[in-house]
Design a protein around this motif. Structure first.
Motif, PDB file in Angstrom:
ATOM      1  N   ARG A  60      21.879   7.217 -31.058  1.00  0.00           N
ATOM      2  CA  ARG A  60      22.958   7.271 -31.739  1.00  0.00           C
ATOM      3  C   ARG A  60      23.417   7.771 -32.768  1.00  0.00           C
ATOM      4  NH1 ARG A  60      25.007   3.032 -28.690  1.00  0.00           N
ATOM      5  NH2 ARG A  60      23.729   1.997 -26.831  1.00  0.00           N
ATOM      6  N   GLN A  61      22.128   8.432 -33.716  1.00  0.00           N
ATOM      7  CA  GLN A  61      22.183   9.221 -34.911  1.00  0.00           C
ATOM      8  C   GLN A  61      22.284   9.806 -34.225  1.00  0.00           C
ATOM      9  OE1 GLN A  61      17.967   7.917 -36.672  1.00  0.00           O
ATOM     10  NE2 GLN A  61      18.956   5.986 -36.594  1.00  0.00           N
ATOM     11  N   LYS A  62      22.063  10.643 -33.352  1.00  0.00           N
ATOM     12  CA  LYS A  62      21.618  12.196 -32.881  1.00  0.00           C
ATOM     13  C   LYS A  62      22.688  12.900 -33.305  1.00  0.00           C
ATOM     14  CE  LYS A  62      19.821  16.059 -29.842  1.00  0.00           C
ATOM     15  NZ  LYS A  62      19.202  16.102 -29.004  1.00  0.00           N
ATOM     16  N   LEU A  63      24.090  11.577 -32.087  1.00  0.00           N
ATOM     17  CA  LEU A  63      25.552  11.515 -31.949  1.00  0.00           C
ATOM     18  C   LEU A  63      26.171  11.588 -33.155  1.00  0.00           C
ATOM     19  CD1 LEU A  63      28.117  11.801 -29.264  1.00  0.00           C
ATOM     20  CD2 LEU A  63      27.452   9.293 -29.744  1.00  0.00           C
ATOM     21  N   ASN A  64      26.036  10.497 -33.987  1.00  0.00           N
ATOM     22  CA  ASN A  64      26.917  10.527 -34.861  1.00  0.00           C
ATOM     23  C   ASN A  64      26.558  12.077 -36.010  1.00  0.00           C
ATOM     24  OD1 ASN A  64      27.909   8.390 -34.010  1.00  0.00           O
ATOM     25  ND2 ASN A  64      26.346   6.633 -35.380  1.00  0.00           N
ATOM     26  N   ARG A  65      25.044  12.284 -36.397  1.00  0.00           N
ATOM     27  CA  ARG A  65      24.360  13.814 -36.983  1.00  0.00           C
ATOM     28  C   ARG A  65      24.821  12.636 -38.031  1.00  0.00           C
ATOM     29  NH1 ARG A  65      28.782  18.458 -35.275  1.00  0.00           N
ATOM     30  NH2 ARG A  65      28.137  18.217 -33.169  1.00  0.00           N
ATOM     31  N   ARG A  96      33.811  11.251 -44.848  1.00  0.00           N
ATOM     32  CA  ARG A  96      33.091  12.068 -44.548  1.00  0.00           C
ATOM     33  C   ARG A  96      32.457  11.961 -43.087  1.00  0.00           C
ATOM     34  NH1 ARG A  96      31.844  11.243 -50.063  1.00  0.00           N
ATOM     35  NH2 ARG A  96      31.071  12.207 -51.201  1.00  0.00           N
ATOM     36  N   GLY A  97      33.413  11.318 -42.576  1.00  0.00           N
ATOM     37  CA  GLY A  97      33.381  11.054 -40.920  1.00  0.00           C
ATOM     38  C   GLY A  97      31.480  10.672 -40.487  1.00  0.00           C
ATOM     39  N   ILE A  98      31.114   9.355 -41.448  1.00  0.00           N
ATOM     40  CA  ILE A  98      30.413   9.191 -41.090  1.00  0.00           C
ATOM     41  C   ILE A  98      30.188   7.565 -40.512  1.00  0.00           C
ATOM     42  CG2 ILE A  98      27.982   8.197 -42.113  1.00  0.00           C
ATOM     43  CD1 ILE A  98      28.363  10.454 -44.396  1.00  0.00           C
ATOM     44  N   GLN A  99      29.418   6.626 -39.689  1.00  0.00           N
ATOM     45  CA  GLN A  99      29.638   5.824 -38.910  1.00  0.00           C
ATOM     46  C   GLN A  99      29.074   4.684 -40.237  1.00  0.00           C
ATOM     47  OE1 GLN A  99      31.778   5.560 -36.438  1.00  0.00           O
ATOM     48  NE2 GLN A  99      32.062   7.666 -36.408  1.00  0.00           N
ATOM     49  N   LYS A 148      20.944  -5.820 -38.783  1.00  0.00           N
ATOM     50  CA  LYS A 148      19.673  -4.553 -37.926  1.00  0.00           C
ATOM     51  C   LYS A 148      20.433  -4.074 -36.058  1.00  0.00           C
ATOM     52  CE  LYS A 148      15.180  -5.720 -35.607  1.00  0.00           C
ATOM     53  NZ  LYS A 148      14.415  -6.814 -35.176  1.00  0.00           N
ATOM     54  N   LEU A 149      21.983  -5.455 -35.746  1.00  0.00           N
ATOM     55  CA  LEU A 149      22.017  -4.644 -35.053  1.00  0.00           C
ATOM     56  C   LEU A 149      23.341  -3.244 -34.989  1.00  0.00           C
ATOM     57  CD1 LEU A 149      23.225  -8.426 -32.933  1.00  0.00           C
ATOM     58  CD2 LEU A 149      21.476  -6.773 -32.572  1.00  0.00           C
ATOM     59  N   PHE A 150      22.919  -3.546 -35.992  1.00  0.00           N
ATOM     60  CA  PHE A 150      24.385  -2.383 -36.570  1.00  0.00           C
ATOM     61  C   PHE A 150      23.608  -1.129 -36.994  1.00  0.00           C
ATOM     62  CE2 PHE A 150      28.548  -5.498 -37.589  1.00  0.00           C
ATOM     63  CZ  PHE A 150      29.402  -4.346 -37.534  1.00  0.00           C
ATOM     64  N   VAL A 151      22.364  -1.043 -37.186  1.00  0.00           N
ATOM     65  CA  VAL A 151      21.772  -0.271 -37.674  1.00  0.00           C
ATOM     66  C   VAL A 151      21.122   0.085 -36.512  1.00  0.00           C
ATOM     67  CG1 VAL A 151      19.375   0.657 -38.984  1.00  0.00           C
ATOM     68  CG2 VAL A 151      20.567  -0.835 -40.064  1.00  0.00           C
ATOM     69  N   ASP A 152      20.624  -0.457 -35.326  1.00  0.00           N
ATOM     70  CA  ASP A 152      20.386  -0.127 -33.674  1.00  0.00           C
ATOM     71  C   ASP A 152      21.675   1.099 -33.344  1.00  0.00           C
ATOM     72  OD1 ASP A 152      18.573  -0.450 -32.048  1.00  0.00           O
ATOM     73  OD2 ASP A 152      19.817  -1.390 -30.653  1.00  0.00           O
ATOM     74  N   SER A 153      23.021   0.494 -33.643  1.00  0.00           N
ATOM     75  CA  SER A 153      24.126   1.496 -33.723  1.00  0.00           C
ATOM     76  C   SER A 153      24.008   2.543 -34.124  1.00  0.00           C
ATOM     77  CB  SER A 153      25.687   0.426 -32.934  1.00  0.00           C
ATOM     78  OG  SER A 153      25.639   0.197 -35.257  1.00  0.00           O
ATOM     79  N   GLY A 154      23.864   2.663 -35.200  1.00  0.00           N
ATOM     80  CA  GLY A 154      23.665   4.556 -35.198  1.00  0.00           C
ATOM     81  C   GLY A 154      24.238   4.471 -36.677  1.00  0.00           C
ATOM     82  N   GLN A 155      24.857   3.487 -36.658  1.00  0.00           N
ATOM     83  CA  GLN A 155      25.927   2.823 -38.571  1.00  0.00           C
ATOM     84  C   GLN A 155      25.046   2.951 -39.537  1.00  0.00           C
ATOM     85  OE1 GLN A 155      29.782   1.407 -37.555  1.00  0.00           O
ATOM     86  NE2 GLN A 155      29.366   0.272 -35.836  1.00  0.00           N
ATOM     87  N   GLY A 199      17.662  11.482 -47.565  1.00  0.00           N
ATOM     88  CA  GLY A 199      17.926  12.117 -45.909  1.00  0.00           C
ATOM     89  C   GLY A 199      18.675  11.415 -44.881  1.00  0.00           C
ATOM     90  N   ILE A 200      19.546  10.396 -45.323  1.00  0.00           N
ATOM     91  CA  ILE A 200      20.104   9.688 -44.761  1.00  0.00           C
ATOM     92  C   ILE A 200      21.288   9.821 -43.910  1.00  0.00           C
ATOM     93  CG2 ILE A 200      21.189   7.498 -44.406  1.00  0.00           C
ATOM     94  CD1 ILE A 200      18.116   6.667 -44.458  1.00  0.00           C
TER      95      ILE A 200
END
Length: 199
Positions: A19-24, A54-57, A93-100, A197-198
């Motif tokens: 998910r992080q890769k998808l979100n960049r 900035r288009g960040i989730q 924790k769930l939100f972070v796991d979802s890549g946000q 680096g986030i």
């Protein structure tokens, strides 16, 4: 005997790294803590807006908003405050796991509770941001009229009045909201996310 022993964690097909890769960008929690009226919610929303541009989730979990739903069954006694923060830690924790990037705006007055939440995350995924503001300034602001009600006895167990606030001993970032504008503070936090680096 607890039924939890029969509950097995089911692994997901799509992982956090995917998910992080998808979100960049990476995901993390920005944990805003401070007295009522210090500017936590305003600050969190200002940062959220800049991330959105900035288009960040990202998403804001606000203390008052959460108490309208998920935590509407909790009061403000010490044990309720502990459970309030425990639940938010799990949701974050769930939100972070979802890549946000999750921004939480909660007084979270007790160090032990904030430590409990921090320990749910890898070091690089949890950032404690102390919104520091003198009590007298917070009372002067009193945007919701809560201090006035607490002083009159209408509200019990109010942080800073008849319930303690334990300020962070080593926060990742301290924002003195009586000395810096919301916009400048938000820029400072965005800069920190770049540095770490986030984003």
């Amino acid at each position: 005997m607890s039924n939890n022993q029969h509950i097995v964690w089911h692994p997901t097909a799509v992982m956090k790294a995917d998910r992080q890769k998808l979100n960049r960008h990476k995901s993390c929690v920005l944990w805003f803590t401070g007295l009522s009226g210090s500017g936590k919610s305003v600050m969190a929303n200002a940062v959220d807006e800049k991330l959105y541009e900035r288009g960040i989730q990202s998403y804001v979990l606000d203390g008052d908003n959460i108490r309208h739903g998920l935590n509407q069954d909790l009061g403000f006694r010490a044990e309720d405050r502990i459970e309030n923060i425990r639940r938010i830690g799990e949701v974050a924790k769930l939100f972070v796991d979802s890549g946000q990037i999750i921004l939480t705006a909660f007084i979270s007055p007790f160090r032990e509770d904030r430590k409990m939440v921090k320990e749910k995350f890898p070091q690089e995924e949890f950032f404690e941001i102390y919104i520091k503001c003198p009590l007298n300034i917070c009372e002067e602001r009193d945007p919701k009229g809560l201090y006035k009600k607490a002083r009159s006895g209408e509200i019990k167990h109010f942080t800073g009045i008849d319930s303690p606030y334990e300020s962070p001993l080593s926060p990742d970032l301290t924002i003195e909201s009586d000395k810096i504008s919301i916009a400048d503070a938000a820029d400072l936090i965005i800069h920190e996310l770049h540095t770490k680096g986030i984003i």
